[in-house]
Design a protein around this motif. Structure first.
Motif, PDB file in Angstrom:
ATOM      1  N   CYS A 387      -7.475   9.992  12.345  1.00  0.00           N
ATOM      2  CA  CYS A 387      -7.628   8.552  12.555  1.00  0.00           C
ATOM      3  C   CYS A 387      -8.671   8.320  13.644  1.00  0.00           C
ATOM      4  O   CYS A 387      -8.553   8.850  14.740  1.00  0.00           O
ATOM      5  N   SER A 388      -9.739   7.574  13.329  1.00  0.00           N
ATOM      6  CA  SER A 388     -10.755   7.284  14.322  1.00  0.00           C
ATOM      7  C   SER A 388     -11.095   5.809  14.267  1.00  0.00           C
ATOM      8  O   SER A 388     -10.890   5.151  13.259  1.00  0.00           O
ATOM      9  N   TYR A 389     -11.646   5.286  15.357  1.00  0.00           N
ATOM     10  CA  TYR A 389     -11.954   3.863  15.420  1.00  0.00           C
ATOM     11  C   TYR A 389     -13.386   3.565  14.960  1.00  0.00           C
ATOM     12  O   TYR A 389     -13.890   2.483  15.190  1.00  0.00           O
ATOM     13  N   LYS A 390     -14.032   4.534  14.304  1.00  0.00           N
ATOM     14  CA  LYS A 390     -15.357   4.294  13.762  1.00  0.00           C
ATOM     15  C   LYS A 390     -15.287   3.147  12.760  1.00  0.00           C
ATOM     16  O   LYS A 390     -14.461   3.137  11.860  1.00  0.00           O
ATOM     17  N   MET A 416     -11.047   6.840   8.176  1.00  0.00           N
ATOM     18  CA  MET A 416     -10.227   8.044   8.246  1.00  0.00           C
ATOM     19  C   MET A 416     -10.781   9.125   7.320  1.00  0.00           C
ATOM     20  O   MET A 416     -11.517   8.824   6.368  1.00  0.00           O
ATOM     21  N   ASP A 417     -10.413  10.365   7.590  1.00  0.00           N
ATOM     22  CA  ASP A 417     -10.799  11.466   6.701  1.00  0.00           C
ATOM     23  C   ASP A 417     -10.046  11.382   5.379  1.00  0.00           C
ATOM     24  O   ASP A 417     -10.579  11.721   4.328  1.00  0.00           O
ATOM     25  N   SER A 418      -8.786  10.949   5.443  1.00  0.00           N
ATOM     26  CA  SER A 418      -7.956  10.821   4.242  1.00  0.00           C
ATOM     27  C   SER A 418      -6.765   9.936   4.568  1.00  0.00           C
ATOM     28  O   SER A 418      -6.451   9.692   5.742  1.00  0.00           O
ATOM     29  N   LEU A 419      -6.103   9.446   3.537  1.00  0.00           N
ATOM     30  CA  LEU A 419      -4.898   8.641   3.710  1.00  0.00           C
ATOM     31  C   LEU A 419      -3.686   9.470   3.281  1.00  0.00           C
ATOM     32  O   LEU A 419      -3.744  10.168   2.267  1.00  0.00           O
ATOM     33  N   PRO A 420      -2.597   9.419   4.048  1.00  0.00           N
ATOM     34  CA  PRO A 420      -1.414  10.208   3.681  1.00  0.00           C
ATOM     35  C   PRO A 420      -0.811   9.696   2.373  1.00  0.00           C
ATOM     36  O   PRO A 420      -0.735   8.492   2.150  1.00  0.00           O
ATOM     37  N   LYS A 421      -0.381  10.628   1.520  1.00  0.00           N
ATOM     38  CA  LYS A 421       0.154  10.242   0.213  1.00  0.00           C
ATOM     39  C   LYS A 421       1.428  11.012  -0.096  1.00  0.00           C
ATOM     40  O   LYS A 421       1.672  12.098   0.440  1.00  0.00           O
ATOM     41  N   ASN A 422       2.230  10.444  -0.992  1.00  0.00           N
ATOM     42  CA  ASN A 422       3.387  11.178  -1.497  1.00  0.00           C
ATOM     43  C   ASN A 422       2.966  11.956  -2.740  1.00  0.00           C
ATOM     44  O   ASN A 422       1.807  11.953  -3.130  1.00  0.00           O
ATOM     45  N   GLU A 423       3.922  12.628  -3.401  1.00  0.00           N
ATOM     46  CA  GLU A 423       3.583  13.486  -4.531  1.00  0.00           C
ATOM     47  C   GLU A 423       3.048  12.707  -5.723  1.00  0.00           C
ATOM     48  O   GLU A 423       2.368  13.262  -6.585  1.00  0.00           O
ATOM     49  N   SER A 424       3.352  11.437  -5.800  1.00  0.00           N
ATOM     50  CA  SER A 424       2.864  10.625  -6.914  1.00  0.00           C
ATOM     51  C   SER A 424       1.423  10.200  -6.705  1.00  0.00           C
ATOM     52  O   SER A 424       0.804   9.618  -7.590  1.00  0.00           O
ATOM     53  N   GLY A 425       0.879  10.490  -5.516  1.00  0.00           N
ATOM     54  CA  GLY A 425      -0.483  10.094  -5.215  1.00  0.00           C
ATOM     55  C   GLY A 425      -0.584   8.718  -4.591  1.00  0.00           C
ATOM     56  O   GLY A 425      -1.681   8.230  -4.325  1.00  0.00           O
ATOM     57  N   LYS A 426       0.565   8.075  -4.347  1.00  0.00           N
ATOM     58  CA  LYS A 426       0.549   6.751  -3.737  1.00  0.00           C
ATOM     59  C   LYS A 426       0.488   6.881  -2.210  1.00  0.00           C
ATOM     60  O   LYS A 426       1.043   7.812  -1.629  1.00  0.00           O
ATOM     61  N   ILE A 427      -0.171   5.919  -1.594  1.00  0.00           N
ATOM     62  CA  ILE A 427      -0.343   5.959  -0.144  1.00  0.00           C
ATOM     63  C   ILE A 427       0.993   5.762   0.556  1.00  0.00           C
ATOM     64  O   ILE A 427       1.751   4.842   0.242  1.00  0.00           O
ATOM     65  N   ASN A 428       1.277   6.642   1.512  1.00  0.00           N
ATOM     66  CA  ASN A 428       2.503   6.560   2.304  1.00  0.00           C
ATOM     67  C   ASN A 428       2.218   5.659   3.506  1.00  0.00           C
ATOM     68  O   ASN A 428       1.697   6.110   4.526  1.00  0.00           O
ATOM     69  N   LEU A 432       1.192   6.336   7.469  1.00  0.00           N
ATOM     70  CA  LEU A 432      -0.094   5.823   7.944  1.00  0.00           C
ATOM     71  C   LEU A 432       0.076   5.052   9.252  1.00  0.00           C
ATOM     72  O   LEU A 432      -0.713   5.203  10.192  1.00  0.00           O
ATOM     73  N   LYS A 433       1.130   4.245   9.324  1.00  0.00           N
ATOM     74  CA  LYS A 433       1.395   3.489  10.553  1.00  0.00           C
ATOM     75  C   LYS A 433       1.707   4.433  11.714  1.00  0.00           C
ATOM     76  O   LYS A 433       1.272   4.210  12.846  1.00  0.00           O
ATOM     77  N   LYS A 434       2.459   5.505  11.425  1.00  0.00           N
ATOM     78  CA  LYS A 434       2.778   6.483  12.469  1.00  0.00           C
ATOM     79  C   LYS A 434       1.510   7.157  12.987  1.00  0.00           C
ATOM     80  O   LYS A 434       1.339   7.343  14.193  1.00  0.00           O
ATOM     81  N   MET A 435       0.620   7.528  12.069  1.00  0.00           N
ATOM     82  CA  MET A 435      -0.640   8.163  12.468  1.00  0.00           C
ATOM     83  C   MET A 435      -1.467   7.233  13.340  1.00  0.00           C
ATOM     84  O   MET A 435      -2.070   7.669  14.324  1.00  0.00           O
ATOM     85  N   TYR A 436      -1.448   5.958  12.983  1.00  0.00           N
ATOM     86  CA  TYR A 436      -2.196   4.967  13.755  1.00  0.00           C
ATOM     87  C   TYR A 436      -1.628   4.831  15.170  1.00  0.00           C
ATOM     88  O   TYR A 436      -2.365   4.822  16.165  1.00  0.00           O
TER      89      TYR A 436
END
Length: 442
Positions: A387-390, A416-428, A432-436
């Motif tokens: 997570c970066s503020y760029k 961001m380099d990537s977004l966290p996802k579950n096994e279905s490929g949907k964004i978690n 994401l909020k925790k990473m932020y």
């Protein structure tokens, strides 16, 4: 329907034909049945067997083995930490007539179990395969766990057709491209965020000399779902896959396939999700989408709503505006995060995004998390930070202002380099909020 159970369907296929290729090895229909027979299932009939295997092949074999023993299979995500309370019981039984179960979080985030009869599930394979252009000559490349019901449905429908599946366990786009060539793949099934990586990956592999200059014109069908796709996306895909038909579907675990749109009908509006599948009726009442179909899970009544929002245009085409929890209230105005994400992802070089309200100093700030397509930019960050503020560029913001109202415009962009996802490929989004929050404290 020709078959009364899934095992009979598999036994009816040419036993020496390759059914699945995974981990660089192929297995015939006969070998799959033989491996399933060797699996020990020590549960009474009709009891739900929770399958938590890491690889697609092991998930598939145990799924078939359960059906052979009259046990009801349910594939759960391998890394899931929470299972429904019912799974804690050793004698958790399925309702009479159920042939399988699926686990879905739905819109609540709380896992729940849904049951299907064989007819409500496999009874639609022939219809969907005709629309998707799948037959016994198909060689379909797909990626992801069978715990995701979209994958489960597509994989097993290919076996119904006597087709071959190239099943990718790992997220490795360059390996996918290599396998497309090695195994003469002619169909692809990936969610849009994965699918749209391929043109850049292929061009990168050309430049590096890893593959020869070819246009992948053997790819006749590209299937996708779960996320948005628009005309500009299909142009990007067809720059590499020159002779392909692209189909985007909209479906649900509780139901089945609901609507679809082909590349010929797609427009610049990425909210368009097309016309109803055969035997499916769609109505929109007060922006809520209601579905009537006989191909649904047990225990629900149709017309049924998923609490998805949308509208139908004068030509009978359905548009998706998001789930109820995708609608945000900003200064008294209803704002769709899906609409904002679609506009962000239409920017050149942006592969995916997630938009949400983030609390900051007591205020709710509309925040967009953005991922750039690393295969379509000149330079990529060497940082390992997730997570970066760029920020995005002023030019990109100006492009967004042309299509977004001022209250829809995110006040903060985080690349961001990537977004966290579950096994279905949907964004978690929770992750994401925790990473932020972690990045803010660093």
């Amino acid at each position: 329907m020709k078959y009364t159970n899934y095992i009979g369907m598999l036994k009816d296929k040419p036993q020496d034909k390759t059914a699945i290729i995974t981990e660089e090895k192929g297995y015939t229909y006969g070998e799959i049945i033989k491996m399933a027979k060797e699996v020990r299932i020590e549960l009474p009939k009709n009891v739900v067997c929770v399958i938590r295997e890491k690889t697609i092949l092991k998930q598939l074999i145990k799924f078939i083995a359960c059906m052979m023993h009259g046990v009801v299979p349910m594939i759960a995500p391998y890394d899931t930490k929470i299972l429904p309370k019912e799974c804690e019981s050793d004698d958790f039984c399925a309702p009479d007539g159920a042939c399988m179960a699926v686990m879905t979080s739905g819109t609540t985030g709380v896992p729940k179990i849904l049951f299907r009869t064989f007819e409500s599930w496999a009874g639609y394979f022939e219809v969907q395969n005709k629309i998707f252009g799948i037959d016994s000559d198909s060689v379909l490349l797909a990626q992801g766990s069978l715990a995701f019901t979209g994958n489960m449905n597509l994989y097993l429908a290919q076996f119904y057709a006597g087709a071959t599946i190239v099943a990718e366990d790992s997220f490795n786009p360059e390996l996918w491209v290599k396998h497309m060539i090695d195994y003469n793949v002619n169909s692809i099934y990936l969610i849009p965020s994965k699918l749209l990586l391929l043109p850049g990956v292929i061009r990168s592999m050309y430049r590096k000399g890893h593959i020869k200059e070819e246009k992948f014109n053997r790819i006749k069908t590209i299937l996708s779902g779960s996320q948005s796709l628009g005309k500009e996306d299909t142009i990007k895909l067809k720059s590499v896959f020159t002779d392909t038909k692209i189909v985007l579907y909209y479906g649900a675990s509780e139901l089945n396939y609901i609507s679809y749109v082909t590349d010929e009908e797609m427009t610049s509006d990425r909210n368009l999700i097309g016309r109803p599948f055969p035997e499916v009726d769609i109505k929109v009442i007060d922006e809520s989408i209601y579905i009537d179909t006989k191909y649904h899970v047990m225990g629900i009544e149709c017309p049924y709503t998923l609490n998805d929002k949308g509208y139908i245009d004068d030509e009978g085409r359905l548009y998706f505006l998001g789930r109820s929890d995708d609608i945000m209230n900003i200064k008294g105005r209803k704002v769709s995060s899906v609409r904002i994400q679609n506009e962000i992802e239409s920017l050149p070089g942006i592969s995916e995004s997630s938009v949400m309200l983030i609390e900051d100093s007591g205020k709710q700030v509309l925040t967009a998390f953005v991922v750039r397509d690393k295969y379509n930019v000149d330079k990529t960050s060497e940082s390992e930070d997730k997570c970066s503020y760029k920020n995005i560029s002023d030019e990109e913001k100006e492009m967004l202002r042309k299509t977004l109202a001022h209250y829809e415009m995110p006040r903060r962009f985080i690349v961001m380099d990537s977004l966290p996802k579950n096994e279905s490929g949907k964004i978690n989004t929770d992750e994401l909020k925790k990473m932020y929050e972690i990045s803010r404290r660093v």
